[in-house]
Scaffold this active site. Structure first.
Site, PDB file in Angstrom:
ATOM      1  CG  ASN A  84      33.319  32.623  55.174  1.00 28.19           C
ATOM      2  OD1 ASN A  84      33.744  31.617  55.727  1.00 28.19           O
ATOM      3  ND2 ASN A  84      33.783  33.844  55.453  1.00 28.19           N
ATOM      4  CG  ASP A 137      43.755  42.089  52.653  1.00 27.46           C
ATOM      5  OD1 ASP A 137      44.394  41.369  53.457  1.00 27.46           O
ATOM      6  OD2 ASP A 137      43.498  41.738  51.490  1.00 27.46           O
ATOM      7  CE  LYS A 154      44.795  39.123  49.936  1.00 27.65           C
ATOM      8  NZ  LYS A 154      43.687  39.073  50.875  1.00 27.65           N
TER       9      LYS A 154
HETATM   10  N1  CTP Z   1      42.423  38.025  54.278  1.00 33.10           N
HETATM   11  C1  CTP Z   1      42.556  38.958  55.241  1.00 33.10           C
HETATM   12  N2  CTP Z   1      41.661  39.996  55.334  1.00 33.10           N
HETATM   13  C2  CTP Z   1      40.673  40.123  54.422  1.00 33.10           C
HETATM   14  C3  CTP Z   1      40.528  39.162  53.401  1.00 33.10           C
HETATM   15  C4  CTP Z   1      41.424  38.105  53.355  1.00 33.10           C
HETATM   16  O1  CTP Z   1      43.456  38.841  56.075  1.00 33.10           O
HETATM   17  N3  CTP Z   1      39.834  41.137  54.515  1.00 33.10           N
HETATM   18  C5  CTP Z   1      43.441  36.949  54.185  1.00 33.10           C
HETATM   19  C6  CTP Z   1      42.913  35.546  54.429  1.00 33.10           C
HETATM   20  O2  CTP Z   1      43.041  35.190  55.798  1.00 33.10           O
HETATM   21  C7  CTP Z   1      43.847  34.725  53.544  1.00 33.10           C
HETATM   22  C8  CTP Z   1      44.177  35.666  52.405  1.00 33.10           C
HETATM   23  O3  CTP Z   1      43.938  36.983  52.887  1.00 33.10           O
HETATM   24  O4  CTP Z   1      45.068  34.426  54.197  1.00 33.10           O
HETATM   25  C9  CTP Z   1      43.411  35.462  51.151  1.00 33.10           C
HETATM   26  O5  CTP Z   1      42.044  35.354  51.409  1.00 33.10           O
HETATM   27  P1  CTP Z   1      41.057  35.092  50.223  1.00 33.10           P
HETATM   28  O6  CTP Z   1      39.663  35.064  50.760  1.00 33.10           O
HETATM   29  O7  CTP Z   1      41.531  33.942  49.402  1.00 33.10           O
HETATM   30  O8  CTP Z   1      41.307  36.377  49.316  1.00 33.10           O
HETATM   31  P2  CTP Z   1      40.646  37.772  49.260  1.00 33.10           P
HETATM   32  O9  CTP Z   1      41.595  38.794  49.725  1.00 33.10           O
HETATM   33  O10 CTP Z   1      39.319  37.739  49.912  1.00 33.10           O
HETATM   34  O11 CTP Z   1      40.514  37.969  47.677  1.00 33.10           O
HETATM   35  P3  CTP Z   1      39.392  37.404  46.661  1.00 33.10           P
HETATM   36  O12 CTP Z   1      38.100  37.464  47.397  1.00 33.10           O
HETATM   37  O13 CTP Z   1      39.510  38.330  45.528  1.00 33.10           O
HETATM   38  O14 CTP Z   1      39.830  36.012  46.310  1.00 33.10           O
END
Ligand code: CTP
Length: 396
Positions: free
Chosen positions: A207, A303, A339
Site C-alpha cells: 500500500n 489484526d 478493536k
Molecule cells: N491494523 C492492524 N492489523 C491489521 C490491520 C490494521 O494492527 N491487520 C491496525 C492499524 O495499524 C491501525 C488500525 O488497525 O492502527 C486500523 O487500520 P485500518 O487500515 O484503518 O483499518 P482496518 O482494520 O484495515 O479496517 P478497514 O480496512 O475496514 O478500514
C-alpha cells in the site's frame, strides 16, 4: 552530553575497534568515559589504546586492589549516568540475563541500578540461536536497551544479523537513553510503514504508506525519554535514530515482532497493515502464459491492533490509527470499539488530501472521553502533539 558519565564495557570481538571510534565521538561531545575492558575485549584492543583515548584508567580485573582502594566496583557502576556494553558478546549477555557476576564487567552490571544500553556483536548463528534470543527477551524485560545488531557481511565470512551497530548509531542510542523526560523509564512500542505480502518471490501486494507518520511518532516519544521499540515494514523513510528497530515484511511477521516486544507501557499502531495475504503465493516466480491470468486467492491477516488490545499483555494505553476515505469519524469511532483500543487517531487518506505518502497530516483524536480535531500540520508536529498527550495520560 556535557557532564554525563558513560561507563563503557568493551567485550570481545573483531568489532571492538569500533568502541575506540565511539569513545572519540563521546569525548568530542563532552561526555566523560570510564572504560572497562573484559578479558576477551583485551584480545582485540589494548588497554593502552583505550586508556590513551579516554585519558583515564582502564578497569580490567575484579580483584584489582589498587582500583578497589580508589573506587569500589559498586561505586564504579553507580557513578555513571549510563552503562554501555559495546560490543556485547553472546556470553556476556547470557551472564547478564542469568544474573551472574564472575568478572568485573558482569559484577558491575549486576551491582548497578544505572540504565544499561547493549550493542550486541556476534556470529549470525549465535545471534539467531534460541538461547541468545531468550536472553535478549529477558534483558528487554529488565529494561535493558538495545542498539543493533546490523545485518551484513561478517568478519567470519557469513552474512546476516550480528554486526555491531555503527558508532554513530550507538552514539545516537546513548543520546536517546540519556534524555530525561516525562516518558523516561517507559517502554513504548510503535508499528509503522506498510507490509508487503508476497505473491511469489519477486512480486508483492503493498500500500502507499511511507512510514513517515509512524517514524515521526517514534522520534517524538524518544525525545520525551521513552525506550522505543520500532517495528517497521518496508518504509520509504529511514527509521529514527536512537530507537530499537525491528524490520519485518509481512503482517504475520509484524504480529510476531510485536508480541516479542511486549510488555510495553504504551503501543502506538501506526502501520498500514495489509488486511489480506495471498494464500496461494508461489514458491517460484509465476510464469506468464499467453492468454491466461493468474488467480490469486486471499487469506485474512491477523489484526495486530485488536490482538494486542484484547491480549493478556495489553499495554496500559493502546493507540490505533484509522485510515479512511469516507465517513471518516463514524468509521473511526466504530473501529475504536471493534478493536478494543483506547484511542484512535482518525485520518482521511483520500488521494485528494495527499496525506498518505505526504509530509502533512490532519487528524482527529478519538478517546474514551471525547474527540479533538487537530489542524493540518507537518507529521512531526502531529507526532509531538500525540506524544505529549500520551505522556499526559500516563501521568494521570
Ligand atoms: N491494523 C492492524 N492489523 C491489521 C490491520 C490494521 O494492527 N491487520 C491496525 C492499524 O495499524 C491501525 C488500525 O488497525 O492502527 C486500523 O487500520 P485500518 O487500515 O484503518 O483499518 P482496518 O482494520 O484495515 O479496517 P478497514 O480496512 O475496514 O478500514
Amino acid at each position: 552530553m556535557r557532564d554525563k558519565r558513560i561507563l563503557l564495557i568493551i567485550g570481545g570481538g573483531i568489532a571492538a575497534y569500533k568502541a575506540l571510534l565511539l569513545i572519540r565521538q563521546l569525548k568530542g561531545a563532552g561526555a566523560a568515559v570510564t572504560p572497562v575492558l573484559t578479558r576477551a575485549g583485551a584480545e582485540f584492543v589494548t588497554a593502552l589504546s583505550v586508556g590513551a583515548l579516554v585519558g583515564e584508567k582502564v578497569h580490567e580485573a575484579l580483584f584489582d586492589l589498587t582500583s578497589e582502594a580508589e573506587m569500589g566496583h559498586i561505586e564504579l557502576s553507580r557513578s555513571a549516568d549510563l552503562i554501555v556494553v559495546a560490543p556485547a558478546t553472546a556470553d556476556l549477555m547470557a551472564k547478564m540475563a542469568a544474573g551472574r557476576a564472575d568478572d568485573l564487567a558482569s559484577t558491575l552490571l549486576l551491582a548497578t541500578d544505572t540504565p544499561v544500553l547493549v550493542a550486541p556483536a556476534m556470529n549470525v548463528r549465535m545471534w539467531t540461536h534460541p538461547a541468545t534470543q531468550r536472553n535478549i527477551l529477558t534483558l528487554q524485560g529488565d529494561g535493558v536497551r538495545f542498539v543493533g545488531p546490523d545485518e551484513g557481511e561478517m568478519a567470519c565470512g557469513e552474512y546476516g544479523p550480528g554486526r555491531l551497530a555503527e558508532p554513530e548509531a550507538i552514539f545516537a542510542a546513548i543520546r536517546a537513553a540519556l534524555v530525561q523526560g516525562p516518558l523516561t523509564g517507559r517502554h513504548v512500542l510503535v508499528t509503522s510503514g506498510p507490509t508487503h505480502e508476497p505473491i511469489d518471490p519477486v512480486r508483492y501486494i503493498a500500500n502507499r504508506s511511507s512510514g513517515a507518520q509512524g517514524t515521526a511518532i517514534a522520534a517524538a516519544l524518544r525525545d520525551l525519554g521513552a525506550r522505543v521499540t520500532f517495528v517497521t515494514g518496508p518504509a520509504e523513510v529511514p527509521p529514527p535514530e536512537g530507537v530499537q528497530v525491528v524490520r519485518v515484511q509481512t503482517a504475520e511477521q509484524m504480529l510476531a515482532a510485536v508480541e516479542a516486544a511486549l510488555p510495553a507501557d504504551v503501543a502506538v499502531m501506526a502501520a498500514a497493515v495489509a488486511d489480506w495475504r495471498v494464500e496461494n503465493a508461489g514458491a517460484q516466480k509465476m510464469k506468464k502464459v499467453a492468454g491466461e491470468v493468474p488467480h490469486l486467492s486471499f487469506a485474512e491477516n491477523p489484526d495486530i491492533l485488536a490482538s494486542v488490545s484484547k491480549g493478556g499483555m495489553r499495554p496500559r494505553l493502546v493507540v490505533g490509527f484509522a485510515a479512511e476515505t469516507d465517513d471518516v469519524l463514524a468509521h473511526a469511532r466504530a473501529k475504536r470499539l471493534r478493536k478494543g483500543c483506547d484511542w484512535i487517531v482518525a485520518n482521511d487518506v483520500s488521494p485528494a488530501t495527499g496525506i498518505m505518502g505526504g509530509a502533512e497530516n490532519a487528524v482527529t483524536l478519538i478517546t474514551e472521553t471525547g474527540e479533538e480535531s487537530w489542524p493540518r500540520a507537518a507529521k512531526e508536529v502531529v507526532a509531538q502533539r500525540l506524544a505529549a498527550r500520551i505522556a499526559g495520560a500516563l501521568d494521570g
